[in-house]
Design a protein around this motif. Sequence first.
Motif, PDB file in Angstrom:
ATOM      1  N   SER A  14       0.619  -1.279   0.133  1.00 33.52           N
ATOM      2  CA  SER A  14      -0.089  -0.127  -0.236  1.00 33.52           C
ATOM      3  C   SER A  14       0.825   1.301   0.108  1.00 33.52           C
ATOM      4  O   SER A  14       0.395   2.213  -0.316  1.00 33.52           O
ATOM      5  CB  SER A  14      -0.753   0.011   1.403  1.00 33.52           C
ATOM      6  OG  SER A  14      -0.317   0.137   2.480  1.00 33.52           O
ATOM      7  N   ASP A  15       1.986   1.074   0.533  1.00 35.56           N
ATOM      8  CA  ASP A  15       2.970   2.472   0.556  1.00 35.56           C
ATOM      9  C   ASP A  15       3.435   2.486  -1.053  1.00 35.56           C
ATOM     10  O   ASP A  15       3.931   3.637  -1.215  1.00 35.56           O
ATOM     11  CB  ASP A  15       4.076   2.123   1.509  1.00 35.56           C
ATOM     12  CG  ASP A  15       3.772   2.422   3.001  1.00 35.56           C
ATOM     13  OD1 ASP A  15       2.877   3.117   3.224  1.00 35.56           O
ATOM     14  OD2 ASP A  15       4.296   1.638   3.919  1.00 35.56           O
ATOM     15  N   ARG A  16       3.438   1.552  -1.644  1.00 37.57           N
ATOM     16  CA  ARG A  16       4.002   1.559  -3.130  1.00 37.57           C
ATOM     17  C   ARG A  16       3.077   2.077  -4.153  1.00 37.57           C
ATOM     18  O   ARG A  16       3.220   2.818  -4.844  1.00 37.57           O
ATOM     19  CB  ARG A  16       4.557   0.173  -3.578  1.00 37.57           C
ATOM     20  CG  ARG A  16       5.983   0.007  -2.966  1.00 37.57           C
ATOM     21  CD  ARG A  16       6.373  -1.167  -3.508  1.00 37.57           C
ATOM     22  NE  ARG A  16       7.788  -1.517  -3.223  1.00 37.57           N
ATOM     23  CZ  ARG A  16       8.542  -2.580  -3.502  1.00 37.57           C
ATOM     24  NH1 ARG A  16       8.038  -3.347  -4.462  1.00 37.57           N
ATOM     25  NH2 ARG A  16       9.759  -2.897  -2.957  1.00 37.57           N
ATOM     26  N   TRP A  17       1.925   1.123  -3.979  1.00 42.03           N
ATOM     27  CA  TRP A  17       0.766   1.203  -4.894  1.00 42.03           C
ATOM     28  C   TRP A  17      -0.602   1.998  -4.254  1.00 42.03           C
ATOM     29  O   TRP A  17      -1.479   2.296  -5.464  1.00 42.03           O
ATOM     30  CB  TRP A  17       0.073  -0.135  -5.188  1.00 42.03           C
ATOM     31  CG  TRP A  17       1.470  -0.963  -5.939  1.00 42.03           C
ATOM     32  CD1 TRP A  17       2.656  -0.362  -6.355  1.00 42.03           C
ATOM     33  CD2 TRP A  17       1.397  -2.302  -5.808  1.00 42.03           C
ATOM     34  NE1 TRP A  17       3.545  -1.497  -6.720  1.00 42.03           N
ATOM     35  CE2 TRP A  17       2.872  -2.771  -6.461  1.00 42.03           C
ATOM     36  CE3 TRP A  17       0.622  -3.351  -5.686  1.00 42.03           C
ATOM     37  CZ2 TRP A  17       3.048  -3.996  -6.791  1.00 42.03           C
ATOM     38  CZ3 TRP A  17       1.062  -4.654  -5.892  1.00 42.03           C
ATOM     39  CH2 TRP A  17       2.365  -4.930  -6.409  1.00 42.03           C
ATOM     40  N   GLY A  18      -0.512   2.437  -3.236  1.00 42.96           N
ATOM     41  CA  GLY A  18      -1.627   2.961  -2.843  1.00 42.96           C
ATOM     42  C   GLY A  18      -2.868   2.030  -2.120  1.00 42.96           C
ATOM     43  O   GLY A  18      -2.641   0.830  -2.203  1.00 42.96           O
ATOM     44  N   SER A  19      -3.842   2.673  -1.419  1.00 40.70           N
ATOM     45  CA  SER A  19      -4.607   1.549  -0.432  1.00 40.70           C
ATOM     46  C   SER A  19      -5.733   1.185  -1.200  1.00 40.70           C
ATOM     47  O   SER A  19      -6.221   0.115  -1.016  1.00 40.70           O
ATOM     48  CB  SER A  19      -5.016   2.402   0.734  1.00 40.70           C
ATOM     49  OG  SER A  19      -3.973   2.777   1.387  1.00 40.70           O
ATOM     50  N   ARG A  20      -6.194   2.069  -2.325  1.00 34.61           N
ATOM     51  CA  ARG A  20      -7.501   1.545  -2.940  1.00 34.61           C
ATOM     52  C   ARG A  20      -7.775   0.192  -3.319  1.00 34.61           C
ATOM     53  O   ARG A  20      -8.674  -0.734  -2.988  1.00 34.61           O
ATOM     54  CB  ARG A  20      -8.053   2.520  -3.877  1.00 34.61           C
ATOM     55  CG  ARG A  20      -9.579   2.293  -4.500  1.00 34.61           C
ATOM     56  CD  ARG A  20      -9.762   3.372  -5.750  1.00 34.61           C
ATOM     57  NE  ARG A  20      -9.457   4.723  -5.543  1.00 34.61           N
ATOM     58  CZ  ARG A  20      -8.819   5.431  -6.355  1.00 34.61           C
ATOM     59  NH1 ARG A  20      -8.064   5.000  -7.387  1.00 34.61           N
ATOM     60  NH2 ARG A  20      -8.484   6.811  -6.021  1.00 34.61           N
ATOM     61  N   GLY A  40      -5.841   6.812  -3.795  1.00 35.62           N
ATOM     62  CA  GLY A  40      -5.151   5.707  -4.818  1.00 35.62           C
ATOM     63  C   GLY A  40      -3.593   5.848  -4.043  1.00 35.62           C
ATOM     64  O   GLY A  40      -3.270   6.061  -3.042  1.00 35.62           O
ATOM     65  N   ARG A  41      -2.880   5.768  -5.176  1.00 36.02           N
ATOM     66  CA  ARG A  41      -1.120   5.701  -5.006  1.00 36.02           C
ATOM     67  C   ARG A  41      -0.701   7.087  -4.327  1.00 36.02           C
ATOM     68  O   ARG A  41      -1.173   8.144  -4.572  1.00 36.02           O
ATOM     69  CB  ARG A  41      -0.425   5.419  -6.195  1.00 36.02           C
ATOM     70  CG  ARG A  41       0.766   5.253  -6.183  1.00 36.02           C
ATOM     71  CD  ARG A  41       1.730   4.835  -7.392  1.00 36.02           C
ATOM     72  NE  ARG A  41       1.165   5.741  -8.444  1.00 36.02           N
ATOM     73  CZ  ARG A  41       2.086   6.614  -9.021  1.00 36.02           C
ATOM     74  NH1 ARG A  41       3.216   6.889  -8.351  1.00 36.02           N
ATOM     75  NH2 ARG A  41       2.204   7.535 -10.152  1.00 36.02           N
ATOM     76  N   VAL A  42       0.152   6.903  -3.271  1.00 43.26           N
ATOM     77  CA  VAL A  42       0.751   8.034  -2.746  1.00 43.26           C
ATOM     78  C   VAL A  42       2.003   8.385  -3.026  1.00 43.26           C
ATOM     79  O   VAL A  42       2.971   7.208  -3.092  1.00 43.26           O
ATOM     80  CB  VAL A  42       0.598   8.053  -1.157  1.00 43.26           C
ATOM     81  CG1 VAL A  42       1.484   8.891  -0.227  1.00 43.26           C
ATOM     82  CG2 VAL A  42      -0.758   7.959  -0.651  1.00 43.26           C
ATOM     83  N   VAL A  43       2.380   9.559  -3.574  1.00 39.97           N
ATOM     84  CA  VAL A  43       3.826   9.835  -4.243  1.00 39.97           C
ATOM     85  C   VAL A  43       4.395  10.745  -3.200  1.00 39.97           C
ATOM     86  O   VAL A  43       3.821  12.041  -2.718  1.00 39.97           O
ATOM     87  CB  VAL A  43       3.841  10.588  -5.405  1.00 39.97           C
ATOM     88  CG1 VAL A  43       5.203  11.009  -5.958  1.00 39.97           C
ATOM     89  CG2 VAL A  43       3.007   9.644  -6.344  1.00 39.97           C
ATOM     90  N   ALA A  44       5.556  10.512  -2.496  1.00 38.21           N
ATOM     91  CA  ALA A  44       6.109  11.577  -1.475  1.00 38.21           C
ATOM     92  C   ALA A  44       6.849  12.544  -2.362  1.00 38.21           C
ATOM     93  O   ALA A  44       7.413  12.564  -3.384  1.00 38.21           O
ATOM     94  CB  ALA A  44       7.227  10.606  -0.932  1.00 38.21           C
ATOM     95  N   THR A  45       6.552  13.827  -1.994  1.00 40.70           N
ATOM     96  CA  THR A  45       7.289  14.979  -2.490  1.00 40.70           C
ATOM     97  C   THR A  45       8.275  15.618  -1.662  1.00 40.70           C
ATOM     98  O   THR A  45       8.812  16.534  -2.057  1.00 40.70           O
ATOM     99  CB  THR A  45       6.067  16.132  -2.827  1.00 40.70           C
ATOM    100  OG1 THR A  45       5.417  16.444  -1.496  1.00 40.70           O
ATOM    101  CG2 THR A  45       5.056  15.331  -3.663  1.00 40.70           C
ATOM    102  N   ALA A  46       8.536  14.896  -0.509  1.00 36.14           N
ATOM    103  CA  ALA A  46       9.834  15.446   0.205  1.00 36.14           C
ATOM    104  C   ALA A  46      10.349  14.409   0.945  1.00 36.14           C
ATOM    105  O   ALA A  46       9.390  13.552   1.593  1.00 36.14           O
ATOM    106  CB  ALA A  46       9.177  16.635   1.319  1.00 36.14           C
ATOM    107  N   GLU A  47      11.528  14.399   1.147  1.00 35.63           N
ATOM    108  CA  GLU A  47      12.077  13.369   1.884  1.00 35.63           C
ATOM    109  C   GLU A  47      12.069  13.099   3.296  1.00 35.63           C
ATOM    110  O   GLU A  47      12.068  14.290   3.788  1.00 35.63           O
ATOM    111  CB  GLU A  47      13.678  13.124   1.580  1.00 35.63           C
ATOM    112  CG  GLU A  47      14.531  12.006   2.126  1.00 35.63           C
ATOM    113  CD  GLU A  47      15.952  11.984   1.940  1.00 35.63           C
ATOM    114  OE1 GLU A  47      16.696  11.150   2.490  1.00 35.63           O
ATOM    115  OE2 GLU A  47      16.428  12.893   1.140  1.00 35.63           O
TER     116      GLU A  47
END
Length: 488
Positions: free
Chosen positions: A333-339, A459-466
Motif C-alpha cells: 500500500s505504501d508503493r501502490w496506494g490503498s484503494r 489511490g497511490r501516494v507519491v512522496a514529494t519531500a524526503e
Amino acid sequence: MTTPQEDKLDPALRRLIGVILIGGIMGILDGSMTAVAVDTLSTRFDASLSTTGWVSTGYLLALTVTIPVTAWAVERVGGRRLWLSGLVLFMAGSIASGLAWDIDSLILFRVAQGVGAGILDPLMLTLLARAAGPTQVGRVMGVMGIVGSTGPVLGPIVGGVILQGLDWRWMFFVNVPIVVVAFVLARRTLPAESPEARGAVDRLDILGVALIGPGVASGVLALSEVAQRGSFATWQVLLPLALAVALLAGYAAHALRARRTPPLIDLRLFTRRSFTASVVAAAVLGLATFASIFVIPLYYQQVRGYGVFESGLRLAPFGVGSALVMPLAGRLSDRWGSRNLALTGAAVALLSSLAFSRFDAQTGGLWPLLAAFTLGIGTGSAGAPVIGSVYRTLPGHLVPQGSSVLYMLNQLGASIGIAVVALLMQNAGDDPRSGFHLAYLAVAVGLLVMLVASLFIPGRVVATAEQPAVEPEAERPAVRAGSQENVN
C-alpha cells in the motif's frame, strides 16, 4: 519505484514498533480472553451469568469512554508520558483483578483495567502513525495488524489454556511481567517531548467528554445486550440505545456550534471524503472480524458438535491468514496506494463469507478451515491499507483525533457484527445451520458496503519531500501535511 534498501524500515523505527506492540498486545488480548471464563467465574463467585458478563462488558465500556479523551491528552501531556501512564494503570488494574475477592470487586477492577486499555489502544495507532510518516504508514500498520488481527483470535485460546492448567487469577497476573518489560523498554526507547514542542494546548472540552464517550459506550452496551438476549425489543436494549442516540445527537449539536473551546472530536473530519470512506471501511472490517470470531466457533459447536476448546482452535486459520498477509499488504500500500488492495481484500473476504453461508454438518472438514484462512487473507489484505489511508488523509494535528474516531468506529463495528450474528443464531431456534447461514449472509452484506466505501479510498501516494523514518517528537510534526499527494 523504491529500491529494496529504501523499502526497509529504519532500525530505530523497528525498535519503536516492537516496544509499542509489546505494550499494546495485552490490552487487545484481554478484550477477548475473559470471554471463555464466564462459567468459571460465575461458579467461583456464585454469581449469575448475566452479572459475570459485566467482567467483559465493564472493561469494554471503560475502554470506549476513555478513547476520545486520549486524543486530547496526548497533546496535553505528550505521547511518552501518556503511554507510560497507561501501562501503569493497566498493570494496576490487572493486579487488582487477579486479587479480586468477589464479583463486584472484579468488575470494578476490570473497569480500571479498561481505562488503561482505552489509553493504550488508540495511542498505539497515534504513536506508530507519527513515527512512520505517510510514506511508511502502510508498512508500519501492516506489522501492527499482526497483533491487532491475531489478538482477538488468540485471546480465547490463551484464556482456555490458562484455565485448563492454572487458577483463573493467572488470566490477569500473566499481564504483569509483560507490562513491566514494556514499561522499561518504553522509557528507554520512546523519545521525550518538551512542553515547548507540544505548543499551545486547548482546554479540555468537558461537555464533549460527557456526551461522546458515554454516548458511544451506551451504543456498545445496547448492542452487547442484543447479543446476550437475542432481541431488540427489551428495555435492556432500548434504554441504552435511546440514551446513545440522545447523547450523540447532543454531541453533534455541541461540536458543530462555534465557540472558544474546540470540540473533543471535530466532526468536520467527516467532510473529508477519503477519511470518511477509510473509517467506514475500517468499521466494516471490525464487523466482519468480530462476527467471525463469534460465529465460527458456534458453527463447530452447534452444527458439527465439537467441544469448546477444539472449536476455538479451529478459528486459528482465520488469524493465521490475516497475520501472514498484513505486513505484505501494508508494504504494497505504501508503493501502490490503498484503494486497489482494499477492494481486492474486501472481494476475497466477501467470497469467503458466501462460502461459509453454504456449509453444513456434512461439509468436508477441510473446507471450513480453508474458508477461514481465505477470510483472514481478505480482511488482512484490506486492513493495513485501510488504516494507513486514514492517516494519509489527515494533517499532523488531527492524527490523535483520527485515531480515536478509527478505534471507536472499529469498536462499534465489532459490536454491531456480534449483535447481528448473535441475534440471527439465537432466533434460528432448533436449526442452528440456517442461523449460521443467515449470519454469514449478513457479514457478506457488510463487506459489500466495504467494497463501495473502498472505491473512495485514496489511490497511490507519491512522496514529494524526503522524510526520515523516525524523528524526535520534539523536532517534527505528527504527520507532515503537504508531504504527499493522492494520484488517482
